[in-house]
Write an enzyme that holds these catalytic residues in place. Structure first.
Site, PDB file in Angstrom:
ATOM      1  N   CYS A  29       0.909  -1.235   0.011  1.00  0.00           N
ATOM      2  CA  CYS A  29       0.131  -0.142  -0.062  1.00  0.00           C
ATOM      3  C   CYS A  29       0.951   1.239  -0.193  1.00  0.00           C
ATOM      4  CB  CYS A  29      -1.063   0.179   1.225  1.00  0.00           C
ATOM      5  SG  CYS A  29      -2.091  -1.342   1.196  1.00  0.00           S
ATOM      6  N   CYS A 288      -3.308   9.706  26.159  1.00  0.00           N
ATOM      7  CA  CYS A 288      -2.954   8.229  25.577  1.00  0.00           C
ATOM      8  C   CYS A 288      -2.038   7.756  26.210  1.00  0.00           C
ATOM      9  CB  CYS A 288      -2.636   8.671  24.005  1.00  0.00           C
ATOM     10  SG  CYS A 288      -1.072   9.734  23.875  1.00  0.00           S
ATOM     11  N   ASP A 304       1.851   2.458  18.255  1.00  0.00           N
ATOM     12  CA  ASP A 304       2.105   2.028  16.878  1.00  0.00           C
ATOM     13  C   ASP A 304       2.595   3.111  15.735  1.00  0.00           C
ATOM     14  OD1 ASP A 304       0.115   1.581  14.044  1.00  0.00           O
ATOM     15  OD2 ASP A 304       1.273   0.027  14.681  1.00  0.00           O
ATOM     16  N   CYS A 343      -5.477  25.773  21.276  1.00  0.00           N
ATOM     17  CA  CYS A 343      -6.221  24.640  21.425  1.00  0.00           C
ATOM     18  C   CYS A 343      -6.985  24.518  22.850  1.00  0.00           C
ATOM     19  CB  CYS A 343      -5.554  23.355  21.375  1.00  0.00           C
ATOM     20  SG  CYS A 343      -4.622  23.284  19.839  1.00  0.00           S
ATOM     21  N   CYS A 356      -4.427  13.350  17.313  1.00  0.00           N
ATOM     22  CA  CYS A 356      -3.553  12.423  17.480  1.00  0.00           C
ATOM     23  C   CYS A 356      -2.206  13.280  17.449  1.00  0.00           C
ATOM     24  CB  CYS A 356      -3.513  11.582  16.390  1.00  0.00           C
ATOM     25  SG  CYS A 356      -2.217  10.330  16.621  1.00  0.00           S
TER      26      CYS A 356
END
Length: 390
Positions: A29, A288, A304, A343, A356
């Site tokens: 890909c 996270c 990951d 933010c 993310c």
């Protein structure tokens, strides 16, 4: 009257991903960020050893609360390149160390290698399968290629085998430079084959010259152990505007056709945040760091998307998994603590939570690091949902 204390529920959880064949894959890909890890990590092993597998399952069960649902998530590369006997051995270790525990197995696949034997095994052991598919033939085959060309037909054959054997599955669709311009086609296709849809924006940057010299095709994301650098984006990355418009169209079609019938992760996570419930997806939660990744040799990385040497926490054969995950707290806290003031002052902060960290490479209005590249797309989507809930 004597009031006895009720036992406390211990349901602490982690979301660790295991890579039993490392970065090996039968597809090529164009947007895959993990394929190059095979060379960058000098992966010589073809399969996770029984020693690492046993340690991972035993230690993963140990760090979860006794009342927790323990998930073993198998990823790649392409995890069905591992022999079926590998997963049979994994289940045997789960039975050995997790007797009486609530355990489930998930596996993310391109579905091209699935057979009746694989699907019979998945059905017998209640695996939840994630199928990577980017839309109809034209949209899927734009980037999801093998050495012979497009892979849509092979993926659909695998999906039909899952259906034939009654295997539970969901779909994972990347939102990229091409299919992001056809949200209606994507959604109307997916709703015919899937009851649970996930959408993942493709945002990949070209490497700096010193990274390219080591064989990297994509830049290391900014973070606590890497600099904030504005790299050029790859030509298959989605734009923020297209991503926002894509999600808005998906929401409208879901609202028109599928409320109560189909599940779209990004919609459900947003509705959960609006109701002060856990989003259920790390991208739109405050912290996270609870989702490390175990590589083929037992190395544990922060995430990951951060499988780089700078983010390696250690190896589970040398240091217990629980201790290594404790080292990941700083990385997880930076999800919120690393955001710019713009933010933190945003009206949508409790829906977005900065997105993310890998995509936070823009400067805020006052020049602070950490603004998400997809910010305007998220803003468009959140405002659209709020307008349609009134």
């Amino acid at each position: 009257m004597v009031i006895q204390n009720m036992p406390q529920q211990d349901s602490r959880t982690y979301a660790i991903i295991a890579k039993p064949i490392g970065a090996a894959c039968n597809l090529r890909c164009r947007y895959c960020y993990y394929l190059e890890k095979k060379d960058l990590m000098a992966q010589k092993d073809k399969l996770m050893s029984e020693l690492v597998l046993e340690a991972y399952i035993r230690q993963n069960l140990a760090i979860h609360g006794q009342n927790a649902d323990v998930e073993f998530a198998w990823h790649g590369g392409e995890p069905t390149l591992a022999p079926l006997d590998f997963y049979k051995k994994a289940l045997a270790f789960q039975d050995q160390y997790g007797s009486g525990r609530s355990i489930r197995n998930t596996l993310q696949t391109n579905a091209t290698l699935l057979t009746d034997s694989w699907c019979e095994f998945f059905a017998a052991h209640n695996f939840l399968i994630g199928v990577s598919i980017d839309g109809n033939t034209v949209l899927h085959d734009a980037y999801r290629l093998d050495l012979r060309g497009g892979t849509f037909d092979q993926t659909m054959n695998g999906l039909k085998l899952l259906q034939k054997h009654g295997v539970s599955y969901n779909t994972l669709t990347t939102v990229n430079a091409i299919n992001s311009k056809h949200p209606r086609d994507v959604y109307l296709f997916l709703r015919e084959i899937s009851d649970f849809m996930q959408f993942l924006p493709v945002v990949e940057c070209l490497p700096a010259s010193y990274e390219a010299a080591t064989g990297q095709h994509f830049a290391m994301p900014a973070g606590i152990h890497s600099p904030a650098m504005k790299h050029p984006l790859t030509n298959f990355s989605v734009t923020a505007d297209d991503y926002g418009s894509f999600l808005c169209t998906v929401f409208d079609l879901w609202k028109q056709h599928d409320i109560g019938k189909k599940h779209v992760q990004v919609i459900e996570s947003t509705l959960a945040n609006l109701n002060h419930q856990p989003a259920g997806v790390c991208v739109h939660e405050a912290l996270c760091g609870h989702a490390g990744v175990i590589e083929i040799n037992g190395d544990l990385f922060c995430c990951d998307r951060y499988a780089f040497e700078a983010y390696k926490l250690g190896n589970i054969l040398d240091t217990p998994l629980g201790e290594l995950m404790e080292k990941n707290r700083q990385f997880g806290m930076n999800k919120t603590m690393g955001l710019p003031d713009e933010c933190l002052d945003c009206e949508h902060i409790r829906l977005c939570f900065g997105g993310c960290p890998k995509d936070r490479f823009l400067l805020s209005k006052d020049g602070q690091n950490g603004k998400n590249y997809l910010c305007e797309g998220y803003r468009h989507f959140f405002e659209h949902i709020l307008e349609n809930l009134q």
